[in-house]
Design an enzyme around this catalytic site. Structure first.
Site, PDB file in Angstrom:
ATOM      1  N   HIS A 146       0.818  -1.221   0.000  1.00 53.25           N
ATOM      2  CA  HIS A 146       0.000   0.000   0.000  1.00 53.25           C
ATOM      3  C   HIS A 146       0.851   1.270   0.000  1.00 53.25           C
ATOM      4  O   HIS A 146       0.338   2.357  -0.274  1.00 53.25           O
ATOM      5  CB  HIS A 146      -0.972   0.008   1.187  1.00 53.25           C
ATOM      6  CG  HIS A 146      -0.358   0.343   2.507  1.00 53.25           C
ATOM      7  ND1 HIS A 146      -0.016  -0.610   3.441  1.00 53.25           N
ATOM      8  CD2 HIS A 146      -0.024   1.536   3.069  1.00 53.25           C
ATOM      9  CE1 HIS A 146       0.477  -0.032   4.519  1.00 53.25           C
ATOM     10  NE2 HIS A 146       0.495   1.280   4.313  1.00 53.25           N
ATOM     11  N   ASP A 176       0.221  -7.555   1.768  1.00 53.22           N
ATOM     12  CA  ASP A 176       0.678  -6.163   1.852  1.00 53.22           C
ATOM     13  C   ASP A 176       2.205  -6.062   1.831  1.00 53.22           C
ATOM     14  O   ASP A 176       2.798  -5.329   2.620  1.00 53.22           O
ATOM     15  CB  ASP A 176       0.124  -5.490   3.112  1.00 53.22           C
ATOM     16  CG  ASP A 176       0.224  -3.967   3.041  1.00 53.22           C
ATOM     17  OD1 ASP A 176       0.341  -3.434   1.927  1.00 53.22           O
ATOM     18  OD2 ASP A 176       0.205  -3.327   4.110  1.00 53.22           O
ATOM     19  N   GLY A 249       3.451   6.693   7.721  1.00 52.75           N
ATOM     20  CA  GLY A 249       4.848   6.837   7.326  1.00 52.75           C
ATOM     21  C   GLY A 249       5.731   5.735   7.884  1.00 52.75           C
ATOM     22  O   GLY A 249       6.804   5.454   7.360  1.00 52.75           O
ATOM     23  N   ASN A 250       5.268   5.077   8.977  1.00 49.97           N
ATOM     24  CA  ASN A 250       5.996   3.922   9.512  1.00 49.97           C
ATOM     25  C   ASN A 250       5.769   2.670   8.670  1.00 49.97           C
ATOM     26  O   ASN A 250       6.533   1.700   8.779  1.00 49.97           O
ATOM     27  CB  ASN A 250       5.554   3.615  10.947  1.00 49.97           C
ATOM     28  CG  ASN A 250       6.329   4.404  11.982  1.00 49.97           C
ATOM     29  OD1 ASN A 250       5.785   5.291  12.633  1.00 49.97           O
ATOM     30  ND2 ASN A 250       7.599   4.075  12.144  1.00 49.97           N
ATOM     31  N   SER A 251       4.727   2.659   7.866  1.00 46.32           N
ATOM     32  CA  SER A 251       4.395   1.479   7.071  1.00 46.32           C
ATOM     33  C   SER A 251       5.577   1.017   6.232  1.00 46.32           C
ATOM     34  O   SER A 251       6.214   1.817   5.537  1.00 46.32           O
ATOM     35  CB  SER A 251       3.214   1.782   6.151  1.00 46.32           C
ATOM     36  OG  SER A 251       2.043   1.997   6.895  1.00 46.32           O
ATOM     37  N   LEU A 306      -8.536 -19.821  -8.060  1.00 45.66           N
ATOM     38  CA  LEU A 306      -9.817 -20.334  -8.535  1.00 45.66           C
ATOM     39  C   LEU A 306     -10.075 -19.914  -9.968  1.00 45.66           C
ATOM     40  O   LEU A 306     -10.594 -20.684 -10.766  1.00 45.66           O
ATOM     41  CB  LEU A 306     -10.955 -19.809  -7.649  1.00 45.66           C
ATOM     42  CG  LEU A 306     -11.017 -20.306  -6.204  1.00 45.66           C
ATOM     43  CD1 LEU A 306     -12.146 -19.605  -5.466  1.00 45.66           C
ATOM     44  CD2 LEU A 306     -11.214 -21.801  -6.178  1.00 45.66           C
ATOM     45  N   GLY A 307      -9.771 -18.650 -10.279  1.00 47.52           N
ATOM     46  CA  GLY A 307     -10.023 -18.143 -11.623  1.00 47.52           C
ATOM     47  C   GLY A 307     -11.382 -17.484 -11.749  1.00 47.52           C
ATOM     48  O   GLY A 307     -11.999 -17.519 -12.815  1.00 47.52           O
ATOM     49  N   VAL A 308     -11.855 -16.866 -10.646  1.00 48.54           N
ATOM     50  CA  VAL A 308     -13.128 -16.159 -10.702  1.00 48.54           C
ATOM     51  C   VAL A 308     -12.955 -14.767 -10.111  1.00 48.54           C
ATOM     52  O   VAL A 308     -12.077 -14.518  -9.279  1.00 48.54           O
ATOM     53  CB  VAL A 308     -14.242 -16.897  -9.914  1.00 48.54           C
ATOM     54  CG1 VAL A 308     -14.507 -18.261 -10.495  1.00 48.54           C
ATOM     55  CG2 VAL A 308     -13.896 -16.990  -8.423  1.00 48.54           C
TER      56      VAL A 308
END
Length: 399
Positions: A146, A176, A249-251, A306-308
């Site tokens: 993110h 993430d 900002g720590n992410s 799965l492909g959906v």
């Protein structure tokens, strides 16, 4: 030791020789001084015996219900009465533990500040900031998906002040985690530890770039929990919890154990009135597995698909449009596992491998428990009829 009329009688053999001799000699003493010394000696004897008794009671209590297991990190004592939960106590202060300043000095050169830009009105403007961890000396850096997703330009600032433009190697919203690359060598790669060795209450240190203006900020706390399941962005993640201060900002920055090893990647926190000190980090083994796959294969390997594509139909939407709530199949990828199994657009997925699912997060969570090649049962509702379709999972090479 005999108990007569609720009074304890002690023989000299049970006492320290010094106090035993004092009691013997008190009979030879005459006058007030002798009585004073005798009383003092008796008080000391009483204190000594109470202390010894306490030690004996403690040892008995510790030995009776407990089991001791030797681990790599020292003795672990687990104790529980019948029918009660087991509580495990593990020393968190290790012989090789570092001070916070030592942890900071060991890791600061492995932590970078990240700024993401987007196109706006013909210009590239800052859209967000974050933190990254140097993974290799030749420029591979781990951060959060993110932090970099949607960016048209990404810059990385090293602790020495130099700035570099980065490219995205791979990004995975499910856990993430993203990998970016700068053209540089001789970087200080982080030392990574095993998050599976963490215990509740273990000291933890976070280094990051809060608010994009305070690069190199260090905060201290503890590991509040070693494994939590939280839902972020439509995916259920297994994360560790900490009360060390984390801010926007720590992410993407490191959470570090008491030996100075990076054990996780800071990802999120609960931000609402009345809530403090609830931050989450992705375990380092998960982050490294995804990062290594991106570097070697360009995608996350061995992840079933799965492909959906699905739509979540809530009760309000379902009532308004006269539909059934749940997971509606919007489209099916040609040649996918779902296509081969006979799943069609418009079907409603009610259960996966026997577990009821009503959100895409639940569906993905159950699917990711399986391996490529596993045959599972998918329960669907089609025109009011329930069907159970066998489906063999295939590898997702697109992510």
């Amino acid at each position: 030791m005999n108990n007569t009329d609720n009074e304890y009688q002690f023989s000299f053999d049970e006492l320290d020789p010094f106090y035993a001799e004092a009691l013997k000699n008190k009979k030879k003493k005459k006058g007030g001084a002798g009585k004073f010394i005798g009383i003092l000696a008796l008080l000391l004897v009483f204190a000594c015996v109470v202390s010894v008794g306490s030690i004996l009671v403690y040892n008995y209590a510790a030995d009776a219900p407990s089991a001791q297991v030797e681990t790599e990190r020292g003795p672990e004592i687990s104790s529980a009465a019948p029918g009660q939960n087991t509580v495990t106590y593990l020393p968190t202060v290790q012989e090789d533990a570092l001070t916070v300043p030592q942890i900071y000095q060991k890791n600061i050169d492995s932590v970078v500040a990240i700024t993401t830009y987007v196109q706006q009105g013909g210009y590239e403007v800052p859209a967000g900031t974050g933190t990254g961890i140097v993974m290799t000396e030749n420029g591979y850096i781990i951060t959060n998906a993110h932090v970099v997703d949607g960016g048209t330009k990404i810059t990385v600032k090293l602790n020495n002040g130099s700035e570099h433009q980065a490219t995205i190697v791979g990004s995975d919203s499910k856990v993430d985690i993203a990998v970016i690359k700068i053209e540089a060598t001789g970087l200080a790669a982080g030392e990574f530890g095993d998050p599976n060795e963490l215990v509740f209450g273990e000291p933890a240190v976070v280094i990051g770039n809060p608010l994009g203006s305070f690069a190199g900020t260090v905060t201290q706390g503890i590991i509040s929990a070693t494994s939590r399941e939280i839902e972020i962005g439509g995916y259920i993640m297994k994360v560790m919890q900490t009360d060390a201060a984390v801010n926007p900002g720590n992410s993407g920055g490191p959470i570090i154990n008491c030996r100075g090893e990076i054990v996780g990647v800071v990802s999120s926190k609960i931000s609402q009135d009345g809530v403090e000190g609830i931050g989450f980090a992705i375990p380092m083994d998960t982050a490294l597995s995804v990062a290594n796959d991106f570097i070697e294969y360009g995608y996350v390997k061995n992840r079933p698909m799965l492909g959906v594509s699905v739509e979540e139909i809530d009760s309000y939407y379902a009532q308004f449009f006269g539909m059934q709530p749940g997971l509606r199949v919007a489209s099916v990828q040609d040649g996918s596992a779902a296509d081969i199994a006979g799943i069609l657009p418009g079907d409603r997925i009610a259960a996966f491998n026997g577990v009821e699912v009503s959100t895409s997060a639940q569906l993905n969570y159950e699917k990711d428990k399986c391996a490529i090649g596993d045959t599972v049962e998918v329960t669907i509702i089609r025109e009011g009829q329930q069907l159970i379709l066998p489906l063999t999972l295939k590898e997702n090479t697109a992510n």
